[in-house]
Design an enzyme around this catalytic site. Structure first.
Site, PDB file in Angstrom:
ATOM      1  N   CYS A 169       0.817  -1.212   0.000  1.00  0.00           N
ATOM      2  CA  CYS A 169       0.000   0.000   0.000  1.00  0.00           C
ATOM      3  C   CYS A 169       0.857   1.270   0.000  1.00  0.00           C
ATOM      4  O   CYS A 169       1.454   1.591  -1.023  1.00  0.00           O
ATOM      5  CB  CYS A 169      -1.003  -0.051   1.155  1.00  0.00           C
ATOM      6  SG  CYS A 169      -2.393   1.045   0.895  1.00  0.00           S
ATOM      7  N   HIS A 202      -3.038  -5.282   1.583  1.00  0.00           N
ATOM      8  CA  HIS A 202      -2.285  -5.496   2.832  1.00  0.00           C
ATOM      9  C   HIS A 202      -2.189  -6.979   3.198  1.00  0.00           C
ATOM     10  O   HIS A 202      -2.969  -7.454   4.027  1.00  0.00           O
ATOM     11  CB  HIS A 202      -2.984  -4.770   3.981  1.00  0.00           C
ATOM     12  CG  HIS A 202      -2.948  -3.290   3.897  1.00  0.00           C
ATOM     13  ND1 HIS A 202      -1.932  -2.525   4.424  1.00  0.00           N
ATOM     14  CD2 HIS A 202      -3.802  -2.416   3.334  1.00  0.00           C
ATOM     15  CE1 HIS A 202      -2.169  -1.253   4.200  1.00  0.00           C
ATOM     16  NE2 HIS A 202      -3.298  -1.160   3.544  1.00  0.00           N
ATOM     17  N   GLU A 255      -0.246  -8.288   5.135  1.00  0.00           N
ATOM     18  CA  GLU A 255       0.077  -8.401   6.571  1.00  0.00           C
ATOM     19  C   GLU A 255      -1.179  -8.442   7.436  1.00  0.00           C
ATOM     20  O   GLU A 255      -1.114  -8.822   8.610  1.00  0.00           O
ATOM     21  CB  GLU A 255       0.992  -7.239   6.994  1.00  0.00           C
ATOM     22  CG  GLU A 255       0.356  -5.849   7.050  1.00  0.00           C
ATOM     23  CD  GLU A 255       0.266  -5.146   5.693  1.00  0.00           C
ATOM     24  OE1 GLU A 255       0.428  -5.806   4.649  1.00  0.00           O
ATOM     25  OE2 GLU A 255       0.014  -3.930   5.686  1.00  0.00           O
TER      26      GLU A 255
HETATM   27  N1  LIG Z   1      -3.336   1.791   3.653  1.00  0.00           N
HETATM   28  C1  LIG Z   1      -2.424   2.540   3.094  1.00  0.00           C
HETATM   29  O1  LIG Z   1      -1.230   2.307   3.183  1.00  0.00           O
HETATM   30  C2  LIG Z   1      -2.977   3.775   2.444  1.00  0.00           C
HETATM   31  C3  LIG Z   1      -1.975   4.561   1.656  1.00  0.00           C
HETATM   32  C4  LIG Z   1      -2.298   6.042   1.767  1.00  0.00           C
HETATM   33  N2  LIG Z   1      -3.573   6.348   1.168  1.00  0.00           N
HETATM   34  C5  LIG Z   1      -1.193   6.867   1.136  1.00  0.00           C
HETATM   35  O2  LIG Z   1      -1.433   7.633   0.268  1.00  0.00           O
HETATM   36  O3  LIG Z   1      -0.092   6.739   1.508  1.00  0.00           O
END
Ligand SMILES: NC(=O)CC[C@H](N)C(=O)O
Length: 206
Positions: free
Chosen positions: A82, A185, A187
Site C-alpha cells: 500500500c 495489505h 500483513e
Molecule cells: N493503507 C495505506 O497504506 C494507504 C496509503 C495512503 N492512502 C497513502 O497515500 O499513503
C-alpha cells in the site's frame, strides 16, 4: 544464505507491528528499522502500509532516504504494501507536493485511487506465483498501478466483482527483480503468509 535472513520493517510510521508479526511466523529474524545503521544490517526490507507522504517526509528527516535508495539500487530485496508500494514507485499521481518516492519500481501509481465509495474493500484475487489458490486482499485507501514499464511483472489485478466498481482490471501487485509491491495489505490477513513467504524466498535467493 543458510542462516535465517534478517528482514527489516521500516518503522517510521504505519502498520509496522502487523508486518513484524507476519514475519515472526516465518523462519527469519525480523527487526524494526529506524536508522541507517539498522538498514545496513538487513538482508531484505518491508515498507509497510500507512501514509506515504508522512513516510517520505520521515525518511528525509531520519536521513534514510538516500541510504535506502542506494541499498535498493544495489539489489536489496524489498516488499512494499500500500503506502510502501507508493514509496517504491517511479512516479506518483495525486501525491502531495513534497511527496518523494524511491524510483525502485518502473511503475506509475495513483494514490487513493479507488475513491471514496470504495475507500476500503476486500476481494479475493489470484496472485501470480502463489500456489494454493486465490488470496483474500484487503484494500484501505489503496493506490493502484496506472502503468508499468517493460521490466515489471504484473502479479495481480482487481477481479470483476461488484464492490470493485470501475476498478476491475486495475493492477494491484507487481514485481521487478527483487522488489515486490502490493496495493493491498497481506500483513492484515492472518493465516495466509504466502506473500511474505514469497518475499523471504526472494531474499534467500540473493
Ligand atoms: N493503507 C495505506 O497504506 C494507504 C496509503 C495512503 N492512502 C497513502 O497515500 O499513503
Amino acid at each position: 544464505m543458510s542462516a535465517a535472513p534478517v528482514i527489516g520493517v521500516l518503522a517510521l510510521q504505519g502498520d509496522v507491528r502487523e508486518h513484524l508479526v507476519a514475519l515472526a511466523e516465518l523462519d527469519v529474524l525480523a527487526r524494526p528499522v529506524r536508522r541507517a545503521s539498522e538498514l545496513a544490517e538487513v538482508d531484505g526490507l518491508v515498507l509497510p502500509g500507512g501514509e506515504s507522504t508522512t513516510m517520505s517526509r520521515l525518511l528525509t528527516v531520519f536521513d534514510l532516504f538516500e541510504p535506502l535508495r542506494e541499498r535498493i539500487a544495489d539489489g536489496l530485496p524489498v516488499l512494499g504494501s500500500c503506502a510502501g508500494m507508493i514509496l517504491l514507485a517511479r512516479e506518483v499521481l495525486d501525491g502531495r507536493e513534497d511527496q518523494r518516492s524511491l524510483d525502485a519500481l518502473d511503475i506509475v501509481v495513483r494514490r487513493n485511487a479507488f475513491g471514496r465509495q470504495v475507500d476500503s474493500f476486500e476481494a479475493t484475487l489470484d496472485v501470480a506465483g502463489l500456489s494454493d489458490g486465490p488470496m483474500r486482499a484487503v484494500f484501505i485507501r489503496a493506490p493502484w498501478v496506472e502503468s508499468v514499464g517493460a521490466d515489471v511483472e504484473v502479479l495481480a489485478t482487481v477481479p470483476e466483482v461488484p464492490e470493485a466498481g470501475s476498478a476491475a482490471g486495475r493492477i494491484v501487485a507487481v514485481r521487478q527483480g527483487a522488489v515486490i509491491a502490493t496495493a493491498f495489505h497481506p500483513e492484515l490477513v492472518e493465516g495466509d503468509r504466502r506473500v511474505h513467504e514469497e518475499f523471504v524466498r526472494v531474499v534467500r535467493e540473493r
